[in-house]
Design a protein around this motif. Structure first.
Motif, mmCIF file in Angstrom:
data_model
loop_
_atom_site.group_PDB
_atom_site.id
_atom_site.type_symbol
_atom_site.label_atom_id
_atom_site.label_comp_id
_atom_site.label_asym_id
_atom_site.label_seq_id
_atom_site.Cartn_x
_atom_site.Cartn_y
_atom_site.Cartn_z
ATOM 1 N N TYR A 277 0.824 -1.209 0.000
ATOM 2 C CA TYR A 277 0.000 0.000 0.000
ATOM 3 C C TYR A 277 0.857 1.257 0.000
ATOM 4 O O TYR A 277 0.516 2.279 -0.597
ATOM 5 C CB TYR A 277 -0.898 -0.034 1.231
ATOM 6 N N ASN A 278 2.006 1.180 0.656
ATOM 7 C CA ASN A 278 2.829 2.375 0.815
ATOM 8 C C ASN A 278 3.625 2.763 -0.424
ATOM 9 O O ASN A 278 4.262 3.817 -0.433
ATOM 10 C CB ASN A 278 3.768 2.215 2.014
ATOM 11 N N LEU A 279 3.601 1.943 -1.473
ATOM 12 C CA LEU A 279 4.181 2.412 -2.733
ATOM 13 C C LEU A 279 3.404 3.625 -3.215
ATOM 14 O O LEU A 279 3.988 4.617 -3.683
ATOM 15 C CB LEU A 279 4.156 1.311 -3.793
ATOM 16 N N LEU A 280 2.087 3.581 -3.085
ATOM 17 C CA LEU A 280 1.247 4.732 -3.410
ATOM 18 C C LEU A 280 1.419 5.832 -2.384
ATOM 19 O O LEU A 280 1.677 6.993 -2.725
ATOM 20 C CB LEU A 280 -0.222 4.302 -3.466
ATOM 21 N N ARG A 281 1.289 5.485 -1.106
ATOM 22 C CA ARG A 281 1.297 6.519 -0.077
ATOM 23 C C ARG A 281 2.660 7.187 0.071
ATOM 24 O O ARG A 281 2.739 8.368 0.443
ATOM 25 C CB ARG A 281 0.825 5.926 1.245
ATOM 26 N N SER A 282 3.746 6.477 -0.252
ATOM 27 C CA SER A 282 5.074 7.104 -0.164
ATOM 28 C C SER A 282 5.185 8.276 -1.131
ATOM 29 O O SER A 282 5.851 9.277 -0.831
ATOM 30 C CB SER A 282 6.170 6.077 -0.445
ATOM 31 N N TYR A 283 4.551 8.152 -2.300
ATOM 32 C CA TYR A 283 4.544 9.276 -3.248
ATOM 33 C C TYR A 283 3.826 10.472 -2.640
ATOM 34 O O TYR A 283 4.305 11.613 -2.721
ATOM 35 C CB TYR A 283 3.872 8.864 -4.550
ATOM 36 N N LEU A 284 2.693 10.236 -2.010
ATOM 37 C CA LEU A 284 1.940 11.320 -1.394
ATOM 38 C C LEU A 284 2.690 11.933 -0.221
ATOM 39 O O LEU A 284 2.630 13.136 0.006
ATOM 40 C CB LEU A 284 0.573 10.798 -0.929
ATOM 41 N N TRP A 285 3.419 11.109 0.506
ATOM 42 C CA TRP A 285 4.118 11.574 1.707
ATOM 43 C C TRP A 285 5.475 12.212 1.410
ATOM 44 O O TRP A 285 6.096 12.771 2.308
ATOM 45 C CB TRP A 285 4.329 10.400 2.667
ATOM 46 N N TYR A 286 5.937 12.117 0.168
ATOM 47 C CA TYR A 286 7.278 12.632 -0.150
ATOM 48 C C TYR A 286 7.267 14.149 -0.291
ATOM 49 O O TYR A 286 6.429 14.722 -1.000
ATOM 50 C CB TYR A 286 7.788 12.018 -1.449
ATOM 51 N N ASP A 287 8.193 14.811 0.397
ATOM 52 C CA ASP A 287 8.369 16.252 0.287
ATOM 53 C C ASP A 287 9.717 16.524 -0.369
ATOM 54 O O ASP A 287 10.764 16.195 0.193
ATOM 55 C CB ASP A 287 8.319 16.912 1.663
#
Length: 521
Positions: free
Chosen positions: A236-246
């Motif tokens: 799931y975090n392959l998607l969420r890591s993109y959202l969480w990346y600054d």
């Protein structure tokens, strides 16, 4: 983590020869901060991640570190930064942005003693059209009489790309979008991220691995250990890591982009646009599902997903089976690449002298790139902080449209009517920055611009001169010739291209802060 890259040795030798400096702040940490200052933006991302992992060195006072450098080191540092920017500019001209970091790394590592004439950077960068790394290294060595060991370079380069995120791959870091999500997934696959439960895309350090084993002994298997010193995610975090990346801090954190804590199935249920796999559209960045496994569709019938601790990130054709449905992810915006690009690219008539023909090209690129409208802006990318600032200064002119602005213009370049003109006047083509009050362009409103004009007339007398301004009380646009105008119309319309006839324009004027020239023959 041990880094033996030639680039590391080079930068350390140049910038950190003083033992007392290394001892005071920790050699590894000091070096990583040094890398963060180089124009190699890929290394900047690596620096953030490793500095975070190696926090036993404590907080580093960057200003103190810079003061410790000798005048010669500071001069060398400035030259490295300037050269890195020159490479970036040439690579962008050639349309090979994805090779910028590679070109910068090789240059900073091996080219100290190479003579650099006026055409050096153009010729150097042109060699990077070669995609085969071995041939590229061979061509560079031959042209510049250098001895570059291919194996050594690839070891060094692999260390960097496997732990870093190349910012030049993405179209718009300020706006979460489907194009960049697809690129994010492709990058994770190509740079061989691992799949480890309860990880979010950050580097898997020994300390983190040990903590995970203690907290989740059933989930962290022996296979997980092979991904040490690489970036890892769970499915799931392959998607969420993109959202969480600054991209500014180089960190991946839930605090960077808060999203609701729902399961994959709940996310699918919340989507407004979805369907069964047989109706999958050719839209990059769409999510695909099979049971509780989520993947990112990247085009050409392929999906990328974090499969298992044994396999890591894999690319799989949808036809391989198992995928049952698709959906547009509610947390991101969907469109084509042009919808999200925010670079300023135009053929400037004369970079040294602001003029009417340059203004026309500026206006055309703003329209073609879909610039938005926010009162009080002049061409910069609209961030949340900039939006809040404009709202505080201009009140209801902005606050009345906050929801619309966030949904349509956030992450894109925006200007108001006069800001579209002032942005051109203040634009520095070398740095790519828009500097308020520069190049002789006054910070005035539409009516102030009209009042300052010495050459003007009623709209029925407008001459066929591209780059004139057209005006009505409180509003201004740019005449681009052939009976057409480009204007930042209003918040709901953004930068638009309209006909001169039939609009409310009452007067035309020569903008007093630029020169008027004729077309080149």
């Amino acid at each position: 983590m041990s880094i033996t890259a030639a680039a590391v040795k080079k930068a350390a030798a140049v910038l950190l020869p003083k033992k007392k400096v290394r001892k005071a702040i920790g050699f590894a940490a000091a070096f990583l901060i040094t890398l963060a200052l180089l124009p190699v933006m890929l290394l900047l991302a690596m620096g953030h991640q490793l500095t975070k992992a190696e926090d036993e060195y404590g907080n580093i006072d960057f200003s103190q570190f810079m003061q410790s450098l000798s005048p010669e080191q500071k001069e060398r540092f400035s030259q490295m930064e300037e050269d890195g920017k020159a490479i970036e500019k040439e690579m962008e001209k050639l349309g090979i942005k994805d090779m910028i970091v590679k070109a910068q790394i090789i240059y900073l590592t091996y080219f100290d003693d190479v003579h650099k004439d006026e055409d050096f950077f153009a010729e150097y960068c042109s060699l990077f059209k070669e995609n085969d790394n071995e041939k590229l290294i061979e061509n560079l060595g031959s042209k510049y009489n250098l001895s570059i060991d291919y194996s050594e370079f690839m070891r060094s380069y692999s260390v960097i790309v496997n732990v870093s995120i190349n910012p030049y791959l993405f179209v718009n870091f300020d706006l979460k979008n489907n194009i960049d999500l697809s690129v994010w997934a492709e990058n994770a696959y190509k740079t061989q991220w691992g799949c480890v439960p309860h990880t979010d895309g950050s580097l898997l350090t020994d300390e983190k691995y040990k903590a995970l084993k203690e907290k989740y002994p059933q989930d962290i298997t022996a296979d997980c250990g092979k991904w040490l010193s690489r970036r890892t995610v769970d499915n799931y975090n392959l998607l969420r890591s993109y959202l969480w990346y600054d991209h500014e801090s180089g960190t991946i954190s839930e605090d960077n982009y808060p999203i609701s804590d729902m399961t994959v199935q709940e996310l699918f249920d919340s989507a407004d646009v979805k369907g069964n796999i047989e109706t999958l559209p050719q839209t990059k960045g769409i999510a695909v599902l099979k049971e509780n496994t989520i993947g990112i569709y990247v085009g050409n019938g392929n999906a990328i997903y974090a499969k298992s601790a044994e396999d890591g990130i894999v690319k799989e054709n949808i036809s391989a089976g198992g995928w049952t449905s698709w959906f547009e992810i509610p947390w991101i915006q969907y469109g084509d690449e042009k919808s999200f690009g925010n670079e300023i690219k135009f053929e400037e008539y004369d970079a040294k002298k602001k003029n009417n023909l340059g203004l026309v090209q500026w206006a055309i690129q703003a329209h073609e790139n879909g610039w938005g409208y926010v009162y009080g802006t002049y061409g910069n990318v609209l961030t949340e902080s900039l939006l809040q600032d404009r709202a505080a200064v201009f009140g209801s002119e902005v606050t009345s449209y906050m929801d619309f602005i966030r949904s349509n213009w956030l992450g894109k370049r925006t200007a108001d009517c006069i800001g579209l003109i002032k942005g051109y006047g203040w634009y520095d083509s070398k740095s790519g920055e828009i500097k308020v009050g520069s190049n002789g362009m006054a910070d005035v409103g539409a009516n102030g611009m009209f009042a300052a004009a010495e050459v003007k007339g009623t709209i029925d007398t407008i001459p066929e001169v591209p780059g004139l301004a057209v005006w009505s009380d409180g509003h201004i646009g740019i005449y681009i010739g052939n009976g057409e105008v480009i204007e930042a119309m209003n918040t709901l319309r953004g930068v638009t291209r309209t006909k001169l006839a039939g609009r409310e324009w009452t007067h035309w004027l020569q903008i007093p802060y630029i020169s008027y020239v004729e077309e080149k023959e």
